[in-house]
Each structure stands twice: as structure tokens, then as C-alpha cells.
Design an enzyme around this catalytic site. Structure first.
Site, mmCIF file in Angstrom:
data_model
loop_
_atom_site.group_PDB
_atom_site.id
_atom_site.type_symbol
_atom_site.label_atom_id
_atom_site.label_comp_id
_atom_site.label_asym_id
_atom_site.label_seq_id
_atom_site.Cartn_x
_atom_site.Cartn_y
_atom_site.Cartn_z
ATOM 1 N N ALA A 10 10.232 2.833 1.754
ATOM 2 C CA ALA A 10 9.438 1.628 1.999
ATOM 3 C C ALA A 10 9.087 0.917 0.692
ATOM 4 O O ALA A 10 9.483 -0.228 0.453
ATOM 5 C CB ALA A 10 8.171 2.023 2.761
ATOM 6 N N GLY A 12 9.776 1.798 -2.594
ATOM 7 C CA GLY A 12 10.860 1.713 -3.590
ATOM 8 C C GLY A 12 11.745 0.509 -3.328
ATOM 9 O O GLY A 12 12.137 -0.221 -4.254
ATOM 10 N N LYS A 183 -7.310 5.800 -7.460
ATOM 11 C CA LYS A 183 -6.375 5.477 -6.369
ATOM 12 C C LYS A 183 -6.408 6.588 -5.314
ATOM 13 O O LYS A 183 -6.337 6.314 -4.114
ATOM 14 C CB LYS A 183 -4.958 5.292 -6.938
ATOM 15 C CG LYS A 183 -3.888 4.988 -5.879
ATOM 16 C CD LYS A 183 -3.960 3.572 -5.360
ATOM 17 C CE LYS A 183 -3.271 3.320 -4.032
ATOM 18 N NZ LYS A 183 -1.851 3.474 -3.978
ATOM 19 N N ASN A 191 -5.929 6.357 4.054
ATOM 20 C CA ASN A 191 -4.736 6.953 4.654
ATOM 21 C C ASN A 191 -5.070 7.861 5.838
ATOM 22 O O ASN A 191 -4.579 7.629 6.944
ATOM 23 C CB ASN A 191 -3.910 7.654 3.578
ATOM 24 C CG ASN A 191 -3.307 6.643 2.592
ATOM 25 O OD1 ASN A 191 -3.811 5.549 2.444
ATOM 26 N ND2 ASN A 191 -2.225 7.013 1.922
ATOM 27 N N SER A 256 0.755 4.507 4.158
ATOM 28 C CA SER A 256 1.968 5.331 4.165
ATOM 29 C C SER A 256 1.779 6.614 4.985
ATOM 30 O O SER A 256 2.720 7.101 5.611
ATOM 31 C CB SER A 256 2.409 5.658 2.735
ATOM 32 O OG SER A 256 1.336 6.198 2.012
#
Ligand SMILES: NC(=O)C1=CN([C@@H]2O[C@H](COP(=O)(O)OP(=O)(O)OC[C@H]3O[C@@H](n4cnc5c(N)ncnc54)[C@H](OP(=O)(O)O)[C@@H]3O)[C@@H](O)[C@H]2O)C=CC1
Ligand SMILES: CC(C)(CO)C(=O)C(=O)O
Length: 317
Positions: A10, A12, A183, A191, A256
Site C-alpha cells: 500500500a 510503498g 508515531k 490502529n 494499516s
């Protein structure tokens, strides 16, 4: 610059097409046969903010097929996949190659150090987003940014310049470890909660107690960070979370981890909330919410994997 993206999934693929459009020679390295075949045959389809699809022709090869020499390899596998990717691409990593890791979670630098000299390593964090909708097709939304730092004595400026030619909004930081924890704080909220609440980032923002949950998760992380000499700035993370809720940033994005669960994959939970829970247990710092979230995500991984396996059995019958 000659750039390889190791993990052309996704994110990259999103960064790869932007770098190629800026004139860099980009090669994707990936292991998913259907995805590689789709891109090499029909091009990579990018649908940005539900607009008309655009096609990009970036060559993609497997780690076993890749040849040549690269100035820069951007590592964008999931965190548990990083070690294997580095082992597989070792033949094309020379002393002149810089490796930049942008994967989420804690522990990536230590993994890369097992493979190359510190002076070759750059590490960073990114707020760019992307969804791999099907083989050869990504859906993107909003915009993003990257912060990075050379881990040893390398000069990271040419990489920053090359990436900024592609509009990637990159800035150098002198404290990437704090940025990585920062992060990881963002990811430890958005997430797993996107999975557990079945919500994209903007939808999470509409939960009345969403920010209270975030504060409790971050308070535990801050206490674990303090033990390790890392300052976790909760106010700064909350400010980034508030910005990410906006559609022009990442509001419409499903994190993700949500995508991993939908695809029946193991998630990065052990490198986020699970990491803080583990250190908390070792050091006697209570981390009940991060521990509970880690257990719930592992349970959800199992449930979805069984469901997907059953659907495949039915399909085969
Ligand atoms: N997607 C997003 O919006 C964001 C993601 N991130 C982070 O970026 C990283 C990448 O995420 P994302 O792009 O979503 O992940 P994806 O799973 O979409 O992409 C990773 C790709 O790498 C491939 N890969 C992994 N290991 C190997 C290997 N050894 N050999 C060959 N191919 C391999 C995977 O193939 P296979 O599927 O076959 O394993 C997959 O296609 C993660 O750390 C994520 O947390 C950070 C910010 C936003
Ligand atoms: C965009 C963001 C911050 C969402 O949590 C992310 O890193 C992801 O999707 O993994």
C-alpha cells in the site's frame, strides 16, 4: 537517484509512484505474485480521493529477482517481515546503499543493524497513508509528511532533497527515536481502535469518549517511555491525532492494522501496544489498557483468519 522500494504494498507503491514521477529511477521489490503480475502487465492503478483511476508503470520484481545497485532502498514491509526482506535483498545491498526504514512500530533499527553498518541506516516516520485495494490497485487520500535522521554518520540530506523533489514533505530531525515513539503513540491509538470500533480515522473522531481512551493509552506509554529515557509528549500526539481526523490529512483512511485484519494477516500489535505492555510488565509499570488492547487484537486476528479460511473452503467446494 536510483531507488528501490522493498515492500511495494500500500504505502510503498504510493511513495514509489511519486518518486518516479519526480524523475527518479524506481524499482519495486515485493513478494505477492498476483500484485507483481498485475502491475507489470497493466500498470499500478492509483485512485486518489475517489477520482478517476490513474496508471503508473513502475517495474516490480521479487527479492530473488532483483539485480543492480541502488543509491537508496526504502524499507516498507510490515515490521515482522523486515528481517526476512533484508536477508532476501542482501545481494543488492552494497556499501554505497543507504537504507531508509519508514515502517511503523518499535525495534526496526535494531533489526537493520544486524544486516548493514550503522552508517548506511536512515530511519524515519511517515504520516502518508494508502490502502492496497486489490492486486495492482491502491486507494489514496489526503496528504502526508516524513521525518527522518541518519542513524550513524551518513549524510541524509541528498535523500531528503530527492524525496522532496517528489513532494513528500520530508524534514530532517535530530531525534528520530523520540519521533518513532511519538508515531508509535499515534498508531497505538488509531490502529487497534479502528479495528475494535470498525471505524476509519474520521469516524473514530466522532466517538464521544475516543479522546479519553487515547489519553489513557498514551499516559501508560508515557510512563514506559520515561523508564527508557524517552519523552513522550502527550499534548503533541493529541494535536497530531486531531489533525489526522481531517479528510484533507487522513480522515478517510482505514489504518494499516485495519487492512491487515481484513486481509487475514497478523498485525503489528506486538510492536505497538504489545511492546509497551511487555516492557510495562517487565519494569512493573501498570499498562492495563495497552495489555487489554493487545489481547483483543490477537483475538481478532484469530477470528478473522478462521473466518477467511472457512470462506475459502466454501469457495473451493
Ligand atoms: N498503509 C498505510 O497507510 C501506512 C502504513 N505504514 C506502515 O508502513 C509499513 C508498510 O505498510 P503497508 O504498505 O500498509 O503494508 P502492505 O502489507 O500493504 O505492504 C507490504 C508489502 O511488502 C511485501 N513483503 C513483505 N515482506 C516481504 C518479503 N520478505 N519478500 C517479498 N515481499 C515482502 C508484502 O507482501 P505480502 O503481502 O505477500 O507479505 C506487501 O506487499 C507498515 O509498517 C505500516 O504500519 C505507515 C503509515 C501509513
Ligand atoms: C496513518 C496512520 C497514522 C494511521 O494510524 C498509520 O500510520 C497507519 O495507517 O498505520
Amino acid at each position: 537517484m536510483k531507488i528501490a522500494i522493498a515492500g511495494f504494498g500500500a504505502l510503498g507503491a504510493r511513495l514509489g509512484v511519486k518518486l518516479q514521477a519526480a524523475g527518479h529511477e524506481v524499482t519495486g521489490i515485493d513478494g505477492w505474485p498476483a500484485h507483481i503480475a498485475a502491475i507489470n502487465t497493466n500498470g499500478l492503478i492509483v485512485i486518489h480521493d475517489n477520482q478517476a483511476p490513474k496508471k503508473y508503470f513502475v517495474p516490480v520484481v521479487t527479492p530473488q529477482e532483483v539485480t543492480g545497485e541502488f543509491d537508496l532502498i526504502i524499507l516498507l514491509t510490515k515490521t515482522p517481515q523486515l528481517d526476512r526482506m533484508l536477508t532476501d535483498i542482501a545481494p543488492v545491498v552494497t556499501k554505497n546503499t543507504q537504507l531508509l526504514v519508514l515502517s511503523n512500530g518499535l525495534g526496526n533499527i535494531e533489526v537493520i543493524e544486524k544486516h548493514v553498518a550503522r552508517d548506511q541506516i536512515l530511519a524515519g516516520v511517515t504520516l502518508w497513508t494508502s490502502t492496497l485495494a486489490k492486486p495492482g490497485e491502491i486507494h489514496t487520500t489526503g496528504s502526508g509528511s516524513i521525518k527522518l535522521q541518519a542513524i550513524g554518520h551518513a549524510n541524509a540530506e541528498p535523500v531528503v532533497e530527492a524525496m522532496n523533489q517528489a513532494g513528500l514533505n520530508v524534514e530532517l530531525t535530530d531525534d528520530v527515536l523520540t519521533a518513532i515513539w511519538h508515531k508509535a503513540g499515534i498508531n497505538s491509538v488509531l490502529n487497534p481502535l479502528s479495528v475494535l470500533l470498525d471505524a476509519n480515522i474520521a469516524e473514530f473522531g466522532t466517538a464521544g469518549n475516543g479522546m479519553d481512551l487515547a489519553l489513557t493509552i498514551l499516559d501508560e506509554i508515557q510512563k514506559v517511555g520515561a523508564l527508557q529515557g524517552i519523552k513522550v509528549d502527550i499534548a503533541a500526539i493529541m494535536s497530531d491525532l486531531t489533525n489526522l481526523l481531517k479528510p484533507e490529512n487522513a480522515g478517510n483512511h482505514y489504518p494499516s492494522m485495519y487492512q491487515d485484519i481484513q486481509n487475514g494477516k497478523r498485525t503489528e500489535i506486538d510492536f505497538l501496544n504489545g511492546y509497551f505492555s511487555k516492557i510495562g510488565h517487565q519494569e512493573d509499570v501498570p499498562t492495563p489498557l495497552n495489555t487489554m488492547i493487545t489481547h483483543l487484537i490477537h483475538a481478532k486476528e484469530d477470528i478473522e483468519r478462521v473466518k477467511i479460511a472457512k470462506q475459502q473452503e466454501t469457495f473451493e467446494i
